[in-house]
Design a protein around this motif. Structure first.
Motif, mmCIF file in Angstrom:
data_model
loop_
_atom_site.group_PDB
_atom_site.id
_atom_site.type_symbol
_atom_site.label_atom_id
_atom_site.label_comp_id
_atom_site.label_asym_id
_atom_site.label_seq_id
_atom_site.Cartn_x
_atom_site.Cartn_y
_atom_site.Cartn_z
ATOM 1 N N THR A 17 -2.878 4.097 3.082
ATOM 2 C CA THR A 17 -4.227 4.048 2.513
ATOM 3 C C THR A 17 -4.199 3.563 1.062
ATOM 4 N N GLN A 18 -3.017 3.641 0.433
ATOM 5 C CA GLN A 18 -2.911 3.241 -0.978
ATOM 6 C C GLN A 18 -2.504 1.773 -1.145
ATOM 7 N N VAL A 19 -2.332 1.080 -0.023
ATOM 8 C CA VAL A 19 -1.920 -0.327 -0.106
ATOM 9 C C VAL A 19 -3.120 -1.196 -0.465
ATOM 10 N N ARG A 20 -2.938 -2.015 -1.494
ATOM 11 C CA ARG A 20 -4.010 -2.943 -1.881
ATOM 12 C C ARG A 20 -3.396 -4.286 -2.242
ATOM 13 N N VAL A 21 -3.980 -5.343 -1.743
ATOM 14 C CA VAL A 21 -3.493 -6.672 -2.088
ATOM 15 C C VAL A 21 -4.658 -7.472 -2.657
ATOM 16 N N ARG A 22 -4.416 -8.080 -3.800
ATOM 17 C CA ARG A 22 -5.445 -8.954 -4.378
ATOM 18 C C ARG A 22 -4.890 -10.366 -4.453
ATOM 19 N N GLN A 23 -5.696 -11.313 -4.046
ATOM 20 C CA GLN A 23 -5.244 -12.699 -4.061
ATOM 21 C C GLN A 23 -6.118 -13.488 -5.012
ATOM 22 N N LYS A 38 2.749 5.319 -5.903
ATOM 23 C CA LYS A 38 3.929 5.421 -6.756
ATOM 24 C C LYS A 38 5.164 5.816 -5.943
ATOM 25 N N GLU A 39 4.974 6.748 -5.021
ATOM 26 C CA GLU A 39 6.080 7.253 -4.201
ATOM 27 C C GLU A 39 6.628 6.182 -3.260
ATOM 28 N N ASP A 40 5.837 5.155 -3.015
ATOM 29 C CA ASP A 40 6.253 4.115 -2.071
ATOM 30 C C ASP A 40 6.834 2.878 -2.751
ATOM 31 N N MET A 41 6.863 2.888 -4.075
ATOM 32 C CA MET A 41 7.351 1.709 -4.806
ATOM 33 C C MET A 41 8.762 1.317 -4.373
ATOM 34 N N GLY A 42 9.599 2.323 -4.214
ATOM 35 C CA GLY A 42 10.993 2.065 -3.837
ATOM 36 C C GLY A 42 11.101 1.330 -2.509
ATOM 37 N N ARG A 43 10.283 1.744 -1.548
ATOM 38 C CA ARG A 43 10.331 1.107 -0.225
ATOM 39 C C ARG A 43 9.908 -0.346 -0.266
ATOM 40 N N ILE A 44 8.961 -0.635 -1.144
ATOM 41 C CA ILE A 44 8.396 -1.980 -1.214
ATOM 42 C C ILE A 44 9.302 -2.923 -2.007
ATOM 43 N N ILE A 45 9.970 -2.369 -2.992
ATOM 44 C CA ILE A 45 10.848 -3.214 -3.806
ATOM 45 C C ILE A 45 12.232 -3.306 -3.166
ATOM 46 N N GLY A 46 12.766 -2.157 -2.770
ATOM 47 C CA GLY A 46 14.074 -2.155 -2.136
ATOM 48 C C GLY A 46 15.204 -2.245 -3.134
ATOM 49 N N VAL A 74 4.674 -7.350 -7.352
ATOM 50 C CA VAL A 74 4.465 -5.938 -7.043
ATOM 51 C C VAL A 74 4.039 -5.273 -8.347
ATOM 52 N N MET A 75 2.841 -4.686 -8.331
ATOM 53 C CA MET A 75 2.259 -4.168 -9.564
ATOM 54 C C MET A 75 2.619 -2.705 -9.797
#
Lengths: 78, 261
Positions: A17-23, A38-46, A74-75
């Motif tokens: 629900t916290q995923v947002r993409v702006r183009q 914030k807790e998911d930053m690690g998963r997205i960056i790797g 990634v913001m």
């Protein structure tokens, strides 16, 4: 392009629900900005940015298929 | 019924053993297959430099094959073609009996790959299957085969795109099924083809190193490709290999072993 990044991000995070993409368009190129919890930053960056870089590779193909160029940032969580 | 030839590649210490092993895996008799020797192997000298034999079995008449595995294969493509995809051990898709979890994993893998390709604006046909473990410590690997036209964009430079797709798909798959699942994505048999090329490259480069005594540094390669080179030359009597440099420009170097006197 946006759908691709939204799909990948939402599938990888614990809190979709916290995923947002702006183009936005900068000088004819698409710039995608991705926010996740914030807790998911690690998963997205790797590790060493491996996940984010793989997303960029796939995004490049998606953009090329539309005859365009695109970048992904990634913001920092707000 | 598919008209594609059904083949299986086998590696064993000798050609005879490889044939026996392959027939055993397929549950066939020798007259039901044709044997193609890919590499007769070599015994080496004093146990050094021995190379395993590699053969390919072609099943002559699929219809005449009456074994349990094929009975169970009805819902799956009746193809036993080996897709080694950067492994050195012989593998073949699982025969028949997939449990419910495996079926779920396959369906999910196919669905995720399809979703990603569609959002990348690529049209393709997909087929997921299970590759059996390569040794006791290993677990079954999901193989998603992508077929279609004009998919070179999906491979990318140094298979960068294919590897990215594979990485993202395996992350999503593992998250959805709740445990880590090894996954390989192949496009039009690219990985198998590439693996063969890399093995030839490894052997030729090794010969050159032995001949000239000079070190050779190969082109930068992704980890799975470097691994093929390392494995191919692992038992080479005269050369040894090492990866140098930083990703994504890590390269394999091949050089003469230091001889102890």
């Amino acid at each position: 392009m946006k759908e691709l990044i939204e799909y990948i991000a939402a599938s990888l995070v614990d809190d979709p629900t916290q995923v947002r993409v702006r183009q936005e368009w900068v000088g004819g190129k698409a710039r995608l900005e991705l926010w996740v919890a914030k807790e998911d930053m690690g998963r997205i960056i790797g590790k060493s940015g491996r996940v984010a870089n793989a997303m960029r590779v796939l995004l490049r193909v998606a953009a090329a298929r539309e005859g365009k160029q695109a970048t992904l940032d990634v913001m920092e969580p707000r | 019924m598919s008209h594609e030839k059904t083949t299986l590649e086998i590696i064993a210490p000798t050609v005879e053993e490889a044939v026996a092993k392959g027939l055993n895996q397929l549950g066939l008799r020798e007259e039901e297959v044709e044997v193609e020797v890919l590499d007769a192997g070599s015994r080496g000298f004093l146990g050094l430099g021995s190379r395993q034999a590699r053969i390919r079995l072609w099943i002559k008449e699929k219809e005449s094959v009456q074994t349990a595995p094929l009975e169970n294969e009805k819902k799956r493509p009746a193809k036993i073609e080996r897709k080694p995809a950067l492994s050195t051990n012989p593998t073949q898709p699982t025969e028949g009996t997939l449990d419910r979890d495996e079926k779920f994993v396959l369906a999910t893998a196919e669905q995720i790959t399809g979703e990603l390709l569609q959002k990348m604006h690529l049209k393709a046909r997909l087929k997921a299957s299970m590759l059996p473990p390569q040794d006791e410590n290993d677990q079954p690997t999901v193989m998603v085969e992508v077929q279609g036209e004009d998919l070179s964009i999906l491979i990318g430079r140094r298979s960068e795109t294919l590897n990215a797709l594979q990485y993202i798909t395996s992350l999503i798959l593992s998250k959805e099924v709740g445990h880590w699942v090894p996954l390989i994505i192949d496009v039009q048999g690219y990985r198998a083809r590439r693996e063969r090329q890399l093995r030839v490259l490894a052997r030729r480069s090794a010969e050159q190193v032995v001949h000239t005594g000079r070190k050779i540094t190969l082109e930068p390669m992704p980890a799975n490709e470097r691994r093929v080179i390392h494995l191919e030359l692992r038992d080479h009597p005269e050369v040894t290999t090492e990866s140098v440099g930083e990703e994504p420009n890590r390269k394999v170097t091949i050089f003469l072993k230091k001889h102890h006197s």
